[in-house]
Design an enzyme around this catalytic site. Structure first.
Site, PDB file in Angstrom:
ATOM      1  N   HIS A  91      24.638  56.222  24.496  1.00  0.00           N
ATOM      2  CA  HIS A  91      23.754  55.655  23.480  1.00  0.00           C
ATOM      3  C   HIS A  91      24.123  56.093  22.059  1.00  0.00           C
ATOM      4  O   HIS A  91      23.625  55.542  21.084  1.00  0.00           O
ATOM      5  CB  HIS A  91      22.268  55.965  23.786  1.00  0.00           C
ATOM      6  CG  HIS A  91      21.857  57.384  23.586  1.00  0.00           C
ATOM      7  ND1 HIS A  91      21.601  58.251  24.634  1.00  0.00           N
ATOM      8  CD2 HIS A  91      21.622  58.098  22.465  1.00  0.00           C
ATOM      9  CE1 HIS A  91      21.223  59.411  24.174  1.00  0.00           C
ATOM     10  NE2 HIS A  91      21.224  59.348  22.842  1.00  0.00           N
ATOM     11  N   ASP A 110      24.711  57.280  31.077  1.00  0.00           N
ATOM     12  CA  ASP A 110      24.568  57.570  29.647  1.00  0.00           C
ATOM     13  C   ASP A 110      25.690  58.468  29.161  1.00  0.00           C
ATOM     14  O   ASP A 110      25.468  59.441  28.418  1.00  0.00           O
ATOM     15  CB  ASP A 110      23.210  58.195  29.347  1.00  0.00           C
ATOM     16  CG  ASP A 110      22.875  58.121  27.845  1.00  0.00           C
ATOM     17  OD1 ASP A 110      23.540  57.340  27.138  1.00  0.00           O
ATOM     18  OD2 ASP A 110      21.974  58.858  27.396  1.00  0.00           O
ATOM     19  N   SER A 132      21.960  64.551  20.738  1.00  0.00           N
ATOM     20  CA  SER A 132      22.514  63.710  21.806  1.00  0.00           C
ATOM     21  C   SER A 132      24.018  63.877  21.900  1.00  0.00           C
ATOM     22  O   SER A 132      24.729  63.769  20.900  1.00  0.00           O
ATOM     23  CB  SER A 132      22.207  62.230  21.524  1.00  0.00           C
ATOM     24  OG  SER A 132      20.888  61.920  21.859  1.00  0.00           O
TER      25      SER A 132
END
Length: 356
Positions: free
Chosen positions: A161, A191, A301
């Protein structure tokens, strides 16, 4: 008289050399033309093979000497077996995942210097050079995330992402150098994404650990670029294992998540049938995550979750925020990371250019 002296001399000669052939005297008597009345020499026991002498100068029986040798030889063999067993485990940790590319991977490597072992500052100093800030640009805008260098020629693992739909990707290393990167492969179901620095060599690769060896309560360190603050270090413990975390695989939702680090996006995810930090959309995927109370914020992230030996045990991927207002969203000690063993298993597909 002369006959008697010769016999005595012969007997004395035989006793002086007990290892002489016992049958030699008998053959001389049988063939001697001088005096066939001489009696044969006394019988001697069969001579045993020479085996050396004991400390008192007497011959040492061969069987006893062989027994004396067995002890040290057997001990050396046992030590060799133990050493081989220990060495084998080490070799397996070093060779795992080497494949065609050099990946620093081990299950018990101590990256942190012994003088700083077990300290957050020691982990930060040892691992920070392997953590990068990623800036991705797409039609939806720009975003900031983090990544982990896994090879010395610039392969980097991050979240899908972070780079989903990106038209350009820029990377900044801990020493301030900036690179252009290309997306090699993506896996939205886990992911994960693999990107590669262009014209890079000699960058410092992180050591990938073993997430199956992680236990609840273990101390961990997180490093990333929350809100664009490069190289931020936080610490905590492993709060839980095998959490079923659900994130979006829809590109539109991914683009919404990409706003993190720029004051937008909510890092949405689902857990226990409930949605947190926004809507995850209709297309989702679920993975088993490591839960930690180390502070994670938007921009973490793709960054690293690290054990106290300096090995990467997870890739940070989601966090829970107590509010839905992005401007005031912050960590409340509920963060989630993709186990590094999941990353290892996915690497061959990512390197092959997967785009699912």
């Amino acid at each position: 008289m002369t006959e008697s002296l010769r016999r005595n001399g012969e007997y004395e000669h035989a006793q002086e050399n007990p290892y002489e052939n016992p049958y030699q005297g008998a053959r001389q008597h049988a063939s001697s033309p001088v005096n066939p009345e001489w009696p044969p020499p006394p019988a001697q026991p069969p001579a045993q093979p020479y085996a050396g002498f004991a400390a008192d100068g007497q011959p040492e029986p061969p069987r006893q000497r062989r027994r004396a040798r067995r002890g040290p030889v057997a001990l050396l063999a046992a030590v060799a077996i133990v050493a081989a067993a220990i060495g084998g485990g080490t070799a397996y940790g070093i060779q795992e995942l080497t494949g065609g590319d050099t990946v620093a991977s081990a299950t018990s490597t101590n990256v942190v210097p012994s003088s700083q072992k077990g300290t957050v500052s020691g982990v930060a100093k040892a691992v920070s050079p392997s953590i990068v800030e990623i800036s991705a640009t797409s039609n939806a805008g720009s975003s900031t995330g983090s990544g982990v260098i896994i090879t010395d020629d610039g392969e980097i693992i991050t979240n899908n992402h972070v780079v989903s739909g990106a038209s350009s990707v820029k990377v900044r290393t801990s020493d301030g150098k900036q690179y252009t990167a290309e997306v090699v492969g993506t896996d939205s179901k886990k992911d994960l994404a693999l990107i590669k620095l262009q014209d890079a060599s000699g960058v410092k690769a992180a050591s990938l650990g073993d997430s199956d060896a992680v236990g609840v309560g273990d101390q961990v360190v997180a490093i990333g670029s929350p809100e664009g603050l490069t190289g931020t270090v936080t610490s905590g413990i492993v709060s839980a294992l095998d959490r079923d975390v659900t994130v979006s695989t829809d590109e539109g939702q991914q683009q919404q998540q990409q706003g993190q680090g720029q004051g937008g996006g909510q890092w949405p995810f689902e857990f226990g049938g409930q949605q947190f930090n926004g809507d995850t959309g209709s297309s989702t995927t679920t993975y088993k995550a490591i839960q930690t109370d180390a502070s994670l914020n938007p921009g973490n992230s793709g960054g690293a979750l690290i054990d106290m030996n300096g090995n990467i045990i997870g890739i940070n991927s989601a966090m829970y925020s107590a509010t839905e207002a992005s401007a005031s969203a912050g960590s409340v000690g509920l963060g989630f990371a993709i186990p590094i063993n999941t990353v290892k298993a996915d690497l061959p597909d990512l390197r092959a250019g997967a785009s699912n």
